[in-house]
Scaffold this active site. Sequence first.
Site, PDB file in Angstrom:
ATOM      1  N   ARG A   1       0.818  -1.230   0.000  1.00 40.44           N
ATOM      2  CA  ARG A   1       0.000   0.000   0.000  1.00 40.44           C
ATOM      3  C   ARG A   1       0.850   1.277   0.000  1.00 40.44           C
ATOM      4  O   ARG A   1       0.471   2.281   0.617  1.00 40.44           O
ATOM      5  CB  ARG A   1      -0.933   0.026   1.216  1.00 40.44           C
TER       6      ARG A   1
ATOM      7  N   CYS B   1     -10.745  -0.335   3.816  1.00 41.71           N
ATOM      8  CA  CYS B   1     -10.015  -0.615   5.055  1.00 41.71           C
ATOM      9  C   CYS B   1      -9.304   0.648   5.538  1.00 41.71           C
ATOM     10  O   CYS B   1      -8.671   1.349   4.754  1.00 41.71           O
ATOM     11  CB  CYS B   1      -9.007  -1.735   4.837  1.00 41.71           C
TER      12      CYS B   1
ATOM     13  N   GLU C   1      -4.033   3.163   6.565  1.00 45.01           N
ATOM     14  CA  GLU C   1      -3.998   2.970   5.125  1.00 45.01           C
ATOM     15  C   GLU C   1      -4.705   4.180   4.479  1.00 45.01           C
ATOM     16  O   GLU C   1      -4.349   4.643   3.400  1.00 45.01           O
ATOM     17  CB  GLU C   1      -4.733   1.670   4.788  1.00 45.01           C
TER      18      GLU C   1
HETATM   19  N1  EPU Z   1     -11.854 -10.765  10.399  1.00 39.83           N
HETATM   20  C1  EPU Z   1     -12.511 -10.793  11.608  1.00 39.83           C
HETATM   21  N2  EPU Z   1     -13.309  -9.750  11.941  1.00 39.83           N
HETATM   22  C2  EPU Z   1     -13.508  -8.691  11.111  1.00 39.83           C
HETATM   23  C3  EPU Z   1     -12.837  -8.667   9.864  1.00 39.83           C
HETATM   24  C4  EPU Z   1     -12.019  -9.720   9.518  1.00 39.83           C
HETATM   25  O1  EPU Z   1     -12.363 -11.706  12.381  1.00 39.83           O
HETATM   26  O2  EPU Z   1     -14.258  -7.780  11.486  1.00 39.83           O
HETATM   27  C5  EPU Z   1     -11.015 -11.906  10.033  1.00 39.83           C
HETATM   28  C6  EPU Z   1     -11.645 -12.681   8.881  1.00 39.83           C
HETATM   29  O3  EPU Z   1     -12.573 -13.609   9.325  1.00 39.83           O
HETATM   30  C7  EPU Z   1     -10.436 -13.320   8.238  1.00 39.83           C
HETATM   31  C8  EPU Z   1      -9.326 -12.303   8.476  1.00 39.83           C
HETATM   32  O4  EPU Z   1      -9.769 -11.464   9.537  1.00 39.83           O
HETATM   33  O5  EPU Z   1     -10.106 -14.507   8.896  1.00 39.83           O
HETATM   34  C9  EPU Z   1      -9.031 -11.498   7.229  1.00 39.83           C
HETATM   35  O6  EPU Z   1     -10.190 -10.765   6.813  1.00 39.83           O
HETATM   36  P1  EPU Z   1     -10.515 -10.466   5.276  1.00 39.83           P
HETATM   37  O7  EPU Z   1     -10.494 -11.722   4.494  1.00 39.83           O
HETATM   38  O8  EPU Z   1     -11.713  -9.618   5.237  1.00 39.83           O
HETATM   39  O9  EPU Z   1      -9.250  -9.660   4.771  1.00 39.83           O
HETATM   40  P2  EPU Z   1      -8.539  -8.377   5.363  1.00 39.83           P
HETATM   41  O10 EPU Z   1      -7.129  -8.732   5.668  1.00 39.83           O
HETATM   42  O11 EPU Z   1      -9.335  -7.745   6.445  1.00 39.83           O
HETATM   43  C10 EPU Z   1      -7.682  -7.542   3.036  1.00 39.83           C
HETATM   44  C11 EPU Z   1      -7.511  -6.146   2.478  1.00 39.83           C
HETATM   45  C12 EPU Z   1      -8.828  -5.707   1.854  1.00 39.83           C
HETATM   46  C13 EPU Z   1      -9.263  -6.699   0.781  1.00 39.83           C
HETATM   47  C14 EPU Z   1      -9.416  -8.068   1.440  1.00 39.83           C
HETATM   48  C15 EPU Z   1      -9.815  -9.163   0.450  1.00 39.83           C
HETATM   49  C16 EPU Z   1      -5.964  -4.805   3.836  1.00 39.83           C
HETATM   50  C17 EPU Z   1      -5.843  -3.842   4.956  1.00 39.83           C
HETATM   51  N3  EPU Z   1      -7.202  -5.228   3.567  1.00 39.83           N
HETATM   52  O12 EPU Z   1      -8.615  -7.417   4.090  1.00 39.83           O
HETATM   53  O13 EPU Z   1      -8.590  -4.442   1.259  1.00 39.83           O
HETATM   54  O14 EPU Z   1     -10.488  -6.308   0.199  1.00 39.83           O
HETATM   55  O15 EPU Z   1      -8.149  -8.432   2.022  1.00 39.83           O
HETATM   56  O16 EPU Z   1      -8.859  -9.301  -0.550  1.00 39.83           O
HETATM   57  O17 EPU Z   1      -4.958  -5.149   3.209  1.00 39.83           O
HETATM   58  C18 EPU Z   1      -8.807  -2.097   1.365  1.00 39.83           C
HETATM   59  O18 EPU Z   1      -7.594  -2.058   1.164  1.00 39.83           O
HETATM   60  O19 EPU Z   1      -9.524  -1.074   1.461  1.00 39.83           O
HETATM   61  C19 EPU Z   1      -9.430  -3.397   1.543  1.00 39.83           C
HETATM   62  C20 EPU Z   1     -10.696  -3.519   1.904  1.00 39.83           C
END
Ligand code: EPU
Length: 294
Positions: A173, A218, A288
């Site tokens: 990012r 995010c 971010e």
């Molecule tokens: N989780 C929770 N509680 C929550 C949210 C997530 O327990 O409220 C857990 C999920 O169950 C999962 C893990 O955390 O086990 C990861 O969550 P998720 O798959 O939603 O991915 P993320 O790491 O939160 C990243 C990117 C997103 C992107 C998604 C899917 C970052 C900061 N975020 O999210 O990017 O859409 O992967 O590819 O890198 C963005 O950059 O604006 C964004 C939304």
Amino acid sequence: MALDPRDGALALLRLLEDLPGERRIHEPLAPYTTFRIGGPAWVLFFPATVEALIEAVRRAQAEKIPSRIIGGGAKVLFPDQGFPGLVIHTRFLRREEEREDGLWVEPGVPISTLVSRGLWVLAGVPGSAGGAVVMNAGTRYGSISSFVTAVQTLLPDGSVATFPPEECRFSYRNSVFREKRLPVLRVGLRLPEEKRLVTEILAERRRTQPLEFPSAGCIFRNPEGVSAGWLLDRAGLKGTVVGAAKISEKHANFIVNLGGAMATHVLSLIELAQNTVRRVFGVQLTLELEVVRT
Ligand code: EPU
């Protein structure tokens, strides 16, 4: 000499007078951001060409007037008082060109268009090509940096340069364009050979992210090896409300605008979230989201 908003706007209008494009004076920025938050800019300028954008940036710099470029407005929080200067919007800069070395696009091309051209790894990501390069937008499937062949940019001395990927200094990012505030003028891309249907990816996003409300995606970067959303969730922050801003119950790394949220509401939630996660897990979450301070 500090200008008041009226004199500042008039001075800017004069400065940009001969440049092709549209301009609005004291234009609220909220409608131009996915968060739907932000007060007025002195002038919001929509250049008709990349050359007009270059000239606008050069002139604002020469006059020491603050300027910002926005595309999709997807990852930015403008203050409630607005922006005392020039905001340049890339909405008219959407030309695309197929060349032997790949696809070249102007910064205002929507990410959704890039996805329809084959860049499936960014399916569902809001924003524009320029913004995607500045913050090296990505998903769990990959980031735009893996597909960038070159970026044309404007250097602080006013000259135009073309950076090969290694000069873009991409990381999670982040990029040299974000670090040094360099405008992205054109982006060269090599699209992935592998094709993938994006409907499933989009459905997964709708299932796990609160896309029914305005937000900036995010808010925090994922710390090494753990999801910020998971930390925020386990720290008990889901559903916390300040004013009209709320930490989403669906995905804790999203702050949603319930309607009429102010930047100050979001900033309070950010501080509360950082303090709580630091206390509970000893982890410092970093933003971010780009918070514009004036
Ligand atoms: N989780 C929770 N509680 C929550 C949210 C997530 O327990 O409220 C857990 C999920 O169950 C999962 C893990 O955390 O086990 C990861 O969550 P998720 O798959 O939603 O991915 P993320 O790491 O939160 C990243 C990117 C997103 C992107 C998604 C899917 C970052 C900061 N975020 O999210 O990017 O859409 O992967 O590819 O890198 C963005 O950059 O604006 C964004 C939304």
